[in-house]
Design a protein around this motif. Structure first.
Motif, mmCIF file in Angstrom:
data_model
loop_
_atom_site.group_PDB
_atom_site.id
_atom_site.type_symbol
_atom_site.label_atom_id
_atom_site.label_comp_id
_atom_site.label_asym_id
_atom_site.label_seq_id
_atom_site.Cartn_x
_atom_site.Cartn_y
_atom_site.Cartn_z
ATOM 1 N N UNK A 1 0.856 -1.190 0.000
ATOM 2 C CA UNK A 1 0.000 0.000 0.000
ATOM 3 C C UNK A 1 0.889 1.235 0.000
ATOM 4 N N UNK A 2 0.514 2.214 -0.786
ATOM 5 C CA UNK A 2 1.334 3.425 -0.922
ATOM 6 C C UNK A 2 0.932 4.488 0.098
ATOM 7 N N UNK A 3 0.600 4.056 1.310
ATOM 8 C CA UNK A 3 0.218 4.978 2.383
ATOM 9 C C UNK A 3 0.661 4.386 3.711
ATOM 10 N N UNK A 4 0.749 5.249 4.721
ATOM 11 C CA UNK A 4 1.042 4.782 6.071
ATOM 12 C C UNK A 4 -0.256 4.389 6.780
ATOM 13 N N UNK A 5 -0.116 3.672 7.869
ATOM 14 C CA UNK A 5 -1.284 3.335 8.684
ATOM 15 C C UNK A 5 -2.028 4.595 9.115
ATOM 16 N N UNK B 1 -9.683 4.418 -0.193
ATOM 17 C CA UNK B 1 -8.538 4.958 0.530
ATOM 18 C C UNK B 1 -7.279 4.101 0.302
ATOM 19 N N UNK B 2 -7.448 2.797 0.318
ATOM 20 C CA UNK B 2 -6.289 1.911 0.204
ATOM 21 C C UNK B 2 -5.730 1.867 -1.216
ATOM 22 N N UNK B 3 -6.597 1.939 -2.205
ATOM 23 C CA UNK B 3 -6.143 1.747 -3.590
ATOM 24 C C UNK B 3 -5.862 3.037 -4.345
#
Length: 387
Positions: free
Chosen positions: A309-313, A384-386
């Protein structure tokens, strides 16, 4: 707004509370023992002691087992702080056992290793408090076997787990523990508004907890200390207890909610099944369930595969929250809390717990969560995830 958890109150619940409000008893009347009996019967346990919170139940459970200054209590780091604080209230010290990666519960393997080391230095725990995270039971047979080997007592923190089963038996029957504790907070499986309960098959432990929940006061002549016959003594304080009693108002709500307990858990399972199916294509891990466990599904925790995933938690959490979905985090390892860090704990103490913490997010799970709301949660999560 869609919360992560929510109570389910119907007209029967309201009527039960109103009936108490119109009765002669608001505090210590017939509803409390009736609620205790209903829970004890459901769980197949001999004694149930209702109190004003699960935190209070944990506290008096520790005291009933003799926890005090110089003793050591072990629990999991992935739980609410009350699971550890209860030992500190008694003057004991607390230590933590790392988690089992698939279930997120206290690891029996790490427990066995830690016990072996502690025995060498004379630092064995007096009590171990396994926590049934999200409603899935720990490996209680394994923990019980270690308890017999090393001589510690067991308090099951089943705050999440009423209505769940382990080895096809109700959680709360204390087959593998001395005491089991339930919570009835509004986001739990059933609610009394605020409230908790301690269950046991040991009559002396039950008697001790009943005494402690009400100032250490007894009216039982068999327990009262001799006094001159001309003096009137209709009660005596024989121990230092607390005002931890549950009221009839709260108990009436709980007794009514017990009628729908199995229905609530079944609805949670249906939501979990749908979530599992709909989330299968996303880079997340859905909750793994052990074959011998029937979870009450208090929580539905996803783990983010952050390497995909291109994001942090934090970015994912905040983006979902901004969409009106009040996700949560269950939990930050207790020893990472500033209060516990001051006692000497630091990052890295339980690696599996910290890995879990860095990836976990609790998404909404409660019986009244409609399919439309579930779809909204899933669509936002997917976006949000994709994106």
């Amino acid at each position: 707004m869609i919360p992560y958890g929510r109570q389910d109150i119907n007209q029967a619940d309201i009527d039960a509370v109103v009936e108490v409000l119109r009765s002669d008893f608001l505090t210590q009347g017939p509803a409390v023992p009736a609620f205790e009996k209903a829970v004890a019967t459901y769980c197949g346990v001999q004694h149930a002691v209702a109190v004003n919170s699960a935190t209070s139940a944990l506290h008096i459970a520790c005291l009933a087992l003799g926890v005090g200054k110089g003793d050591i209590v072990w629990t999991t780091p992935i739980t609410f702080v009350a699971s550890a604080n209860c030992a500190l209230y008694c003057g004991a010290t607390v230590d933590f056992v790392d988690i089992d990666p698939p279930t997120y519960n206290l690891s029996v393997e790490r427990l066995a290793e830690k016990l072996g080391e502690a025995e060498k230095y004379g630092k064995l725990p007096k009590v171990v408090i396994p926590v049934h995270l999200c409603g899935q039971s720990c490996d209680m047979a394994g923990i019980s076997a270690l308890g017999q080997q090393y001589g510690f007592k067991i308090i099951e923190d089943a705050s999440h787990a009423i209505g769940g089963r382990y080895n096809d038996e109700p959680i709360g029957n204390c087959r593998h523990s001395d005491i089991t504790v339930f919570s009835f907070h509004p986001v739990k499986i059933i609610t009394t508004g605020e409230g908790g309960m301690a269950l046991t098959n040991n009559v002396e432990l039950a008697k001790r907890m009943r005494l402690l929940r009400s100032h250490g006061i007894t009216s039982d002549e068999a327990d009262m200390h001799p006094r001159p016959p001309e003096e009137l003594w209709n009660y005596q304080q024989i121990a230092l207890g607390f005002n931890y009693r549950m009221t009839d108002i709260h108990a009436a709500l709980g007794l009514s909610q017990m009628q729908r307990l199995d229905e609530f858990v079944a609805k949670r399972h249906a939501i979990a099944k749908r979530y599992n199916r709909m989330l299968s294509s996303l880079p997340i891990l859905t909750p793994w369930q052990h074959a011998v466990s029937y979870s009450s599904y208090h929580l539905y925790v996803i783990r983010l595969q952050l390497n995909k995933i291109n994001k942090t938690q934090r970015q994912i959490y905040e983006a979902i929250y901004a969409e009106g979905i009040l996700v949560n985090l269950h939990y930050i390892p207790i020893y990472r809390q500033p209060y516990y860090e001051k006692t000497g704990f630091s990052a890295g103490y339980c690696p599996q717990a910290e890995q879990y913490y860095s990836e976990a997010i609790s998404i909404p799970m409660y019986p009244g969560l409609t399919e439309a709301k579930q779809d909204h949660v899933l669509n936002v999560l997917r976006k949000v995830i994709t994106s």
